[in-house]
Design an enzyme around this catalytic site. Sequence first.
Site: not given
Length: 555
Positions: A77, A133, A226
């Site tokens: 990711c 993220h 996810h």
Amino acid sequence: MGSRSVACVLVIAALIARLGDAISTSTGQPHIIFILADDMGWNDVGFHGSNQIPTPNIDALCYNGVILNNYYAQPVCTPSRAALLTGKYPIRTGMQGSPLNNLDPAGLPLNEKLLPEYLRDLGYTTHAIGKWHLGMARTTQLPTYRGFDSHFGYRGGYTSYYDYVLQQSTDNEDLFGFDLYRNLTASWSDVGTYATDLYTREAVSMINDHDPRVPLFMYLAHLATHAGNEGKPLEAPQETVQKMAHVVDANRRTYAAMVSKLDESVGKVVQALKNHQMLDNSIIIFQSDNGAPMVGEYKNWGSNWPLRGMKDTMWEGGVKVPACMWNNQLRGAPRVSYDLMHITDWLPTLVTAAGGFSTSLPYDTDGLDQWSSLLDNTLSARSEVLLNIDEKKRTAGFRRGSWKLVIGQSGNGDYDHYFGEDGTRNIRFVAYDFYGISNSDVSRALSTVSRITTQHEMAVLRDSATVRCSWRNVSTCETAPGKSCLFDMDSDPCEQRDLSRIYPHIVREMKRSLVYYKGRLVPQKPRKQDYRANPSRFNYTYHPWLDHCLVNCDT
Ligand SMILES: *[C@@H]1O[C@H](CO)[C@@H](O)[C@H](O)[C@H]1NC(C)=O
Ligand SMILES: *[C@@H]1O[C@H](CO)[C@@H](O)[C@H](O)[C@H]1NC(C)=O
Ligand SMILES: *[C@@H]1O[C@H](CO)[C@@H](O)[C@H](O)[C@H]1NC(C)=O
């Protein structure tokens, strides 16, 4: 009729025709809608040949645009998102390693200029929805300080789908914190709404509230598909799960429902663009950030079949992702492209599409401008891709032309397998529903601005987008730390026949290139867990904890 009245009729006809037309931005720049799925596998979309999970909207989008079938992202990711937003290989920014955890002070270096900043300079309004993220220790690491006018979503790696809580394991205990924000404010009132629906609702209202004359960049980075927290990794509304009754395996059935909700979201977003007269002038990109994980902490019951490996590997199943682009100006579309393309290419490509000059980007941009290749169906600018170098795990992957070199081992070799046509034995056969695709929200929206791909054409496209491997004559390259495997991807897309012993000079040459890249590598930081981030200090939210830091503030 006299010639004057003929002219008059023509003018009126032209005016009527314009009424149905899209509103162009006042500058002629296209809207850019980037839809990023999380951990969705190669085999989890219909257009790659699987009948397991119906994805009529995603399929319709891809069948009417360019299917990118030789397209690479990064294996996990954080690096994928860093590559997308910087246009640089993650080794240049120190982001090539493991994903960030929610207590990690590290993030994407603040001196990097990001895609939304370039687009903002070109007059775009920029909105991020969903996952970030790329750092959350300081407010300055967050999306609204990195080029986005707004952010609605979460800052860490994932959350649960209804509660927006992430369970962070540490050496001592499991911490629980809430991670859903509207810009900088925790968004408690959205608890209980299914995440995919929530982000879709946000995207649709963003489009509806947008002045179509101003170019829009919307980065819609979904939580789907996810896995969530331990104990409840998969979540989807029960009525959607029930529609997937043909999937007998309960976990894969819930996963199928998660994919289905994502597909529904794509339909709603494209419909909103149509309703708001933005569609004709939009670039829509759909892709996954990396392959699906079949084993390990975040396994989600996705499938990369028939590709080898999974998320967090250099195998095709880790880095080759489902991807396509739609725009009404594409020449030669619909088509399947086998041109090499990498996730870093979007930055220069979209800067050019937005009316900027990719030639004025920093010298160390690794992405290549693929705009004319995509738009005019000319040759790709790219002949090689550095798939990654992880100096800590001692893995690397490199594509040059048709050759692919894979070095090292992942998950002690547990990630390096073929994982089978996931759940096939437990799936009752269903026919591929071409009719459902033609009648999807996406098809109906696209039909208002362009000719729609026929079911016969879809079948031809699907056939050519399907990877087939002969399972005879397989000589699997067994992995080991430091070991190299070499494949010819044109004749062996499933990485079944190691050629490293037959072509040692190719291996040597490719390794020399890797040494060159390694010379430019910024070492990754060790993944830290800073207990000052403990959500219990912030009303049980993950909250930037280093804003007022005076000691040990290293990020
Ligand atoms: C935050 O959010 C609102 C609405 O979503 C938006 O109008 C505003 O400009 C955003 N940005 C910042 C930096 O606060
Ligand atoms: C099967 O493998 C052998 C060597 O292992 C090779 O010579 C032959 O060409 C392969 N056949 C096919 C159909 O790939
Ligand atoms: C603290 O968290 C609760 C939910 O657990 C929320 O209702 C409340 O508004 C939060 N307080 C503040 C000051 O944000």
